[in-house]
Design an enzyme around this catalytic site. Sequence first.
Site, PDB file in Angstrom:
ATOM      1  N   HIS A 101       0.836  -1.199   0.000  1.00 17.34           N
ATOM      2  CA  HIS A 101       0.000   0.000   0.000  1.00 17.34           C
ATOM      3  C   HIS A 101       0.871   1.249   0.000  1.00 17.34           C
ATOM      4  CE1 HIS A 101      -2.358  -3.329   1.642  1.00 17.34           C
ATOM      5  NE2 HIS A 101      -3.443  -2.704   1.261  1.00 17.34           N
ATOM      6  N   HIS A 141      -2.219  -0.890   7.022  1.00 19.37           N
ATOM      7  CA  HIS A 141      -1.814  -1.225   5.651  1.00 19.37           C
ATOM      8  C   HIS A 141      -0.709  -0.285   5.181  1.00 19.37           C
ATOM      9  CE1 HIS A 141      -5.271   1.527   5.597  1.00 19.37           C
ATOM     10  NE2 HIS A 141      -4.620   2.134   4.629  1.00 19.37           N
ATOM     11  N   GLY A 190      -3.844  -3.419  11.323  1.00 17.30           N
ATOM     12  CA  GLY A 190      -4.208  -3.893   9.993  1.00 17.30           C
ATOM     13  C   GLY A 190      -5.722  -4.012   9.927  1.00 17.30           C
ATOM     14  N   HIS A 338      -3.992   3.108  -3.490  1.00 20.42           N
ATOM     15  CA  HIS A 338      -4.172   2.649  -2.110  1.00 20.42           C
ATOM     16  C   HIS A 338      -3.460   1.320  -1.849  1.00 20.42           C
ATOM     17  CE1 HIS A 338      -6.143   1.309   1.597  1.00 20.42           C
ATOM     18  NE2 HIS A 338      -6.300   0.155   0.980  1.00 20.42           N
ATOM     19  N   ARG A 432     -18.492 -17.351  38.525  1.00 16.52           N
ATOM     20  CA  ARG A 432     -18.269 -15.898  38.381  1.00 16.52           C
ATOM     21  C   ARG A 432     -17.958 -15.264  39.741  1.00 16.52           C
ATOM     22  NH1 ARG A 432     -24.047 -12.724  38.036  1.00 16.52           N
ATOM     23  NH2 ARG A 432     -25.314 -14.289  39.078  1.00 16.52           N
ATOM     24  N   GLU A 486     -17.826  -3.552  24.156  1.00 20.55           N
ATOM     25  CA  GLU A 486     -17.013  -4.765  24.274  1.00 20.55           C
ATOM     26  C   GLU A 486     -15.800  -4.726  23.348  1.00 20.55           C
ATOM     27  OE1 GLU A 486     -20.240  -4.778  23.434  1.00 20.55           O
ATOM     28  OE2 GLU A 486     -21.237  -5.449  25.278  1.00 20.55           O
ATOM     29  N   PHE A 513     -21.132 -12.409  24.260  1.00 18.92           N
ATOM     30  CA  PHE A 513     -20.763 -11.139  23.634  1.00 18.92           C
ATOM     31  C   PHE A 513     -19.285 -11.068  23.259  1.00 18.92           C
ATOM     32  CE2 PHE A 513     -24.700  -9.559  25.955  1.00 18.92           C
ATOM     33  CZ  PHE A 513     -25.508  -9.865  24.879  1.00 18.92           C
ATOM     34  N   HIS A 537     -21.726 -16.087  32.511  1.00 20.07           N
ATOM     35  CA  HIS A 537     -22.986 -16.478  31.887  1.00 20.07           C
ATOM     36  C   HIS A 537     -22.670 -17.339  30.648  1.00 20.07           C
ATOM     37  CE1 HIS A 537     -24.012 -13.258  34.575  1.00 20.07           C
ATOM     38  NE2 HIS A 537     -25.305 -13.358  34.336  1.00 20.07           N
ATOM     39  N   HIS A 549     -28.621 -14.528  24.413  1.00 20.29           N
ATOM     40  CA  HIS A 549     -27.636 -14.374  25.477  1.00 20.29           C
ATOM     41  C   HIS A 549     -26.921 -15.686  25.840  1.00 20.29           C
ATOM     42  CE1 HIS A 549     -29.420 -10.480  25.751  1.00 20.29           C
ATOM     43  NE2 HIS A 549     -28.768 -10.140  26.842  1.00 20.29           N
ATOM     44  N   ARG A 596     -23.064 -18.454  35.591  1.00 24.52           N
ATOM     45  CA  ARG A 596     -23.945 -17.572  36.362  1.00 24.52           C
ATOM     46  C   ARG A 596     -24.461 -18.334  37.586  1.00 24.52           C
ATOM     47  NH1 ARG A 596     -30.232 -16.275  35.660  1.00 24.52           N
ATOM     48  NH2 ARG A 596     -30.319 -14.429  36.975  1.00 24.52           N
TER      49      ARG A 596
END
Lengths: 739, 739
Positions: A101, A141, A190, A338, A432, A486, A513, A537, A549, A596
Site C-alpha cells: 500500500h 496497511h 491492519g 491505495h 463468576r 465490548e 458477547f 454467563h 444471550h 452464572r
Amino acid sequence: MAASSSLTVSQALVGRTIAHHHNQASTDRLSLLTTLTANRSLKSSTRVSTRSRKSQLVSRSVIRSAAVETLETTETALVDKSVNTIRFLAIDAVEKANSGHPGLPMGCAPMGHILYDEVMRYNPKNPYWFNRDRFVLSAGHGCMLQYALLHLAGYDSVLEEDLKQFRQWGSRTPGHPENFETPGVEVTTGPLGQGVCNAVGLALAEKHLAARFNKPDSEIVDHYTYCILGDGCQMEGISNEACSLAGHWGLGKLIAFYDDNHISIDGDTAIAFTESVDTRFEGLGWHVIWVKNGNTGYDEIRAAIEEAKSVKDKPTLIKVTTTIGFGSPNKANSYSVHGSALGAKEVDATRQNLGWPYEPFHVPEDVKKHWSRHIPEGASLEAEWNAKFAEYEKKYKEDAAELKSLITGELPTGWEKALPKYTPEIPGDATRNLSQACLNALAPVLPGLVGGSADLASSNMTLLKMFGDFQKNTPEERNIRFGVREHAMGAICNGICLHSPGYIPYCATFFVFTDYMRAAIRISALSESGVIYVMTHDSIGLGEDGPTHQPIEHLASFRAMPNILMLRPADGNETAGAYKVAVDNRKRPSILALSRQKLPNLLGTSIEGVEKGGYIISDNSTGNKPDVILTATGSELEIASKAADELRKEGKTVRVVSLVSWELYEEQSDEYKESVFPAAVTARVSIEAGSTFGWHKIVGSGGKAIGIDKFGASAPAGKIYKEYGITAEAVIAAAKSLL
Amino acid sequence: MAASSSLTVSQALVGRTIAHHHNQASTDRLSLLTTLTANRSLKSSTRVSTRSRKSQLVSRSVIRSAAVETLETTETALVDKSVNTIRFLAIDAVEKANSGHPGLPMGCAPMGHILYDEVMRYNPKNPYWFNRDRFVLSAGHGCMLQYALLHLAGYDSVLEEDLKQFRQWGSRTPGHPENFETPGVEVTTGPLGQGVCNAVGLALAEKHLAARFNKPDSEIVDHYTYCILGDGCQMEGISNEACSLAGHWGLGKLIAFYDDNHISIDGDTAIAFTESVDTRFEGLGWHVIWVKNGNTGYDEIRAAIEEAKSVKDKPTLIKVTTTIGFGSPNKANSYSVHGSALGAKEVDATRQNLGWPYEPFHVPEDVKKHWSRHIPEGASLEAEWNAKFAEYEKKYKEDAAELKSLITGELPTGWEKALPKYTPEIPGDATRNLSQACLNALAPVLPGLVGGSADLASSNMTLLKMFGDFQKNTPEERNIRFGVREHAMGAICNGICLHSPGYIPYCATFFVFTDYMRAAIRISALSESGVIYVMTHDSIGLGEDGPTHQPIEHLASFRAMPNILMLRPADGNETAGAYKVAVDNRKRPSILALSRQKLPNLLGTSIEGVEKGGYIISDNSTGNKPDVILTATGSELEIASKAADELRKEGKTVRVVSLVSWELYEEQSDEYKESVFPAAVTARVSIEAGSTFGWHKIVGSGGKAIGIDKFGASAPAGKIYKEYGITAEAVIAAAKSLL
C-alpha cells in the site's frame, strides 16, 4: 530542488483535484493548494483551523513563532528531502514486493517525518525503553511508512535488507505492522479501527502509571501516545467506542492524526462516508484541529501538535487533509494508489515529478546524517531517565520496586499463594463469584492487575473492592468502567497489555458477547497480549435471557483459535487454577468461561490439574482401563460426576476427566495423555452445555458427545437443561449404550 | 385520579433526583420535573428543544396546535391510564417470572403508547401486512414494553396467558424480542446496538422499494420505521456505524427514540458515557430533537414525532429524557430497576404511588375499549392498501408482479437456470470472481437481490454491473456501499431480509473480518434471516497481507454455529451450487468462503453435489471400498485431487470427497453418508488451509487431518502453502502412512 519539485506536485494535484472532486471539502483543498503554490516561500504559515479551538491559548503564539523562526530555507529543503525519502522507501519496497500500500505513506510522510524526527522521544537502540513515546499506525496497511521511519531513526529491526524483504517469508517487515516481528512496532494493526483503540489503551496505561507513581519532584512516567488513523478506522464502530472513552477519561496525552484523504478502497469516501468527523469528535469530548495542508504544510502540522500538547484535559484529533499517493502524477488522489504497487512507469513518473534522481532504497547522505542524531539522542534520553529513576528509587523505594515490576513484568515471588483453595465441604458458588474472589485475592499482590467490565461489573463480578474507579480525576485507581463497548474494551486491553510487560489487564462481559469483540481477542492472541477475558454467563445455564444471550458455539470457536487459552473451570479450585494459568501466560491471552449459576466444589479438582488442561478427578478402576471415561468441562463436570456415581453403584469402573483447557491438555506428553485417555478405552462420553463440534477428537469414533447443537431458549435454567438433555440420565444412557 | 397520582410520582422523583444526581443533565431534569409538577394542568406543552432545529418549519405550529386541541382532559387521563396499564403489565409479568427488566417499559411507556396507539399504522390480525409501519425495540431487554403494546393492540401472539408465561419454556414471550417466536416482533434484539441497525435496514428496504415501485399516482410503498434505543445501544460502535450510513443515505422515514435515562447496569451513565449524543448525531447528519419530559410530556413526544416526519431528507433522533422505573418510589432512577423484578413490596408501593388499584395483569375496561379500535382500523388500513394495490396492478402489471414476488418471497420459476455451469476445459478462476459471475447472472432473475461490500467491492467482486449505487438520491439502485462498517452491514442486511420475504440481501468483506460482524451473523442465524455472506480471501492463499488478514479458525467457528450454512466451494460449479443453496435457504443464512487466488475447474464437481454438502468427485475403486478417502474443501480440493492422481498412479484406489458444506452433509440420510464415507474405510485424510478443529469427526480416530493450527504469515501465497505443508506431497505421505 526539492522546493521547486514540490511546486510541480502541487500543480499536478490541482489538476487532479479539479477532475475528481465536487464537494466543499475538495474545493477547500483545491484553493488551499493554489494558495500554497503561490505563497510557498512565505514564512507566515497557513492558519490552523478548528471549530472548537479556544481563542486564547496562552502560550500559543509564542510557540508558533518559535517553531517558525528555527526553520531556515535550507532546513525546509532538507525536510522535503527527508519526506521524499520516506515516500520513495515506501514506493520502492512495495514495487519490489509487487504488493502493498504505497498511497498512505506517500500522503502521510510529512506528519510521519515531523513525529519521528522532531517530536517523539525514543531510543532506537532500545525499542522497549519504558518512558518512550508510543506510536500506533492504526491504518496498518500503510506500514511502509512506519518501516521507513524506523529505518531512518536507526532501529536495528528495519535495516535496508529488511526493507528489500518487505512482505516476504521470514522477514521483519510483514504486510501489516506486527509487534512480535518488528521491535519498534508497539501493537499489531491492519484490521481497521483496532490501532486507535490500542492507542487509547496505551494512553490510559500512561495516565494510570503517572498518577500512581509520579511525585511532585519526579515525573517518572511521562510520555505521549501518537496515532495515525485513516478514513477506514473512522468508519469502524470500534473507534467511536474507544474515542468516546478517551474523551470521557480526558486522555490529554493522546494525540491522533486523522489522515483525511477522502479515498478508500471503493473510491471517493463520498460514496459512503459523508458525516462530519469533526463534529462527532467534538461530541465525544475531543479537542479537534484541522490541518488543511497535510502534504506540504509542515508548520501547520507542527503548530497543531503544539496546540494539542497545550490541551491537557482532552485528547486531540488532528484532522490532516492529505493527498493519497502524493507525488504520483497519474495515481495520486485515487483508489488505485491505495493497495497496489505503482508500476515501473508510474514510479519513474513519480521520481521525475518529485525530482528524485536516486536508485531504489537510497537514503541521501544529508538525510542519513540528519537522522543519525537520533541514536545518540535516544541513548541520552534513556540515560537521563535511568538517572532520574535512580534518584526516584532512593527516595521512594517501595514505589520504585512496584514500578520496576510493572516495567520488567517480573511477577512477585509466590504470588500464586494468594489464590484461594477449596474442599468439597465449602459451599458451592457460581464460578463468576469464585472468579471475583480470585481477582480480589490477586489485586494486592499483582501491581499490574487492572481491568473491568463492559457495563456488567455487578453481573461479571469484576470489581476490585480495595480500589476505586479509574476516571478522569482518579486515574490512579484500577477498576475500569468500559461502558457497553465490548470491542473497544478488548482492543484497549491489548494496548494496556503491550504498554509494559507487568500490566495484566482483564476485561469482562457475557461470554456470548465475545462475538462483539472477537476481532480484538484474535489480535490479543496474534500479538501475544496476555489479556484475561472474564466471560460469565457461559451457557444455557443463564436461563431466562434466552438464545440471544446463551453461548452455544463459543467454546468451540475459541478452541479453534490459535495461541489462546480457552478455560472453563468447574468449581473453586479450577477457577483458581484458571487464574494461575492466565496470570502465568503473559504472551497468550486466556478466556475464562464462568457460570452464572451456583456449582458445588468437587472432590479431585486442583490448580495443578488445571495447569495440565485435562486430568482425572475421580476413578474407581485399576490398571488404566476403566469401563468408560466420562469427560466434561465447567458446570457439566458436576453432571458427569453424578453420572459416574450412579454407574459405579451398578458396578462399573468409571473415570471422570475434567477437560478444563484443551490447549493445555494438547501440550502434555503422549505418556500423560495415554494415562488420562488410554487408547484402549474407546467407551467415552463427553458432556458440555455447548456445541459438540470438536468433541469427536476426544471421544473418538467409538464415543458419544452430548451437547447442544441448536440455539438455546428463554426459560429457567433447570428447565432448559432438562429439555435439552444435558443431564446425568443422558450421560448414563450414553455410557450404557457403549458398554 | 390518574392525573393526581402522576403528580405524586413527579414529586417522589424530584426527591430521588436530588439524592442521586449532581451533574448538569440531572439538574435540567430536576428543574423540568419541578416545572412539570407546577404546570401539570396547563395545556401549553413544554417546548421541544433541539440544537439543530430549524427555526421555521412551515407546518410545525399548525400541527402542534392541532395535536393539543384534540386533547381533552378526559383523554389525557385515559392516556395516563393506558400508559400505566403498560407499566403494570410489564411490572406484573417480570414479577411473576421473577426475572426480566421492568425499568425500561416503565420509563418508555408514554412513547410506546403514543407510537402504537396514535401514530403507527398496522393490522394486529395480520402482523405481516406488507405496508405496515415497522417498530424495533433495540433495547431488547425491555421487551415487556413491546409485549404489552402488542397485547393492547390486539395481536393474537400476545394474549393474557402469554404475558403470564413471560420468560417460560415454550412461551411466545421470551426474555428478549424474537421475531421467530412472536408475530408482531419484526427482528430479534437483545444484544445491544443490533436493533437500531436492523431499523436502518428496514428503512433502507422501504426507501428502495418506494423508489422502485411508487408511481406519481400511487405511493404503493409508504411506511415509517420507528425504533427505541437506550444508552447501551448508543455506546455500542455498531450503532454509530449504521447511524452514519442512515445519515449518509438520508433515511427520512426512520425515526429513532433514544431513551435517555442516564442509567445502565453499572449505575449512572456518568461513569462511562459523558459524550454529547446530540452533537454526535448532528455530525452523523441526523435531525435531532430533545424531549425533555419523556415521563409525562405526551404533547412533547407527539410534537417531536410530527417534526420528525416533516424532516424528509434526514433520519431523526428524538432524545427522550425519561426516568427508568418511573413510578417506583424507591427504585426509579437507579440501576436496581433495570434488570430485576421490583419485588412484592415495591410493586405494592408502585401501585399505591401510581394509584393503580387493579389485580396483576388487569387491563381496565376503558383502556381495553380505547385500544379495541385498532383491530377494525388495522383491517381497514390493509383493505385500503389491497384496493390500492389492485389499482396499481391494473396499471403497472410488470411492476406489480415484481413487487408481489418481493412481498411473498416466491422465487421466479426456474431462477436457478441462470446459474452458470462449468467444465474442466474452462480456464480456472478465483472463486471470488466466479461468485461475481453468479451474482450478476442472478440479479436479473431475482428482484430482491440487493447488497454490497464493506469498502471492498473491487476485492470481494460484488458489484452488480447492471445496477448503480443505492444512494440518497438514487435509492432505486441495488449496489449498497457500506463503507468500512462490517458489523452494521450484517445487521442492516438482517433488517432488509426481515422487511419482506422476497428480499435476498448479500454482503461482503474479507472472510477474516467476519470477526467484526459475528454478532450480527449470529442474529441472522437465530432470527432466520437468509442473508448471503460473500466472504473472500478465505485462507493463507491471500498471501502478503499476512496473519491479520488470513482466516484460520473461521471455518470451524461457523461450522459450530447453529442454523447457518458454511459453504466453501472449490470451483465454478461449486460456486454456482453455493448460490443455489444460499438462495434456496431463505430462513438460514449462508456464508460463502471464496478464494482470492485462481482455482481450476475440477472434474466431478456439480451443483447437485453441493446441495448434498459432501459428495464424491472422483473414485477409482469398486464396491464402496477404496484404499483411502481424501477429503477437502475449497482451494484444497485441487490438492486432494492431485494427490489422488499420484496415488492412483501407484496402484491405489482412492476416493476424493468434496465436503463443501458440513451442515448439508450432516442432514443427508445414513445410507447416503455410508456411500460417501463407508464406516469400513478408516484410512481417511483431510486437507484444508485452516484449523483442523472438528475434522476428526470426519476422518475418525484412524485418519489424519492436515491443516493449519497456528497463525498465518506474510509472504507470497505459494510460499506459505509450501512452508505450512498444505501440499499434495503432505497428503500423499499421510495417506501412505495409513495404508
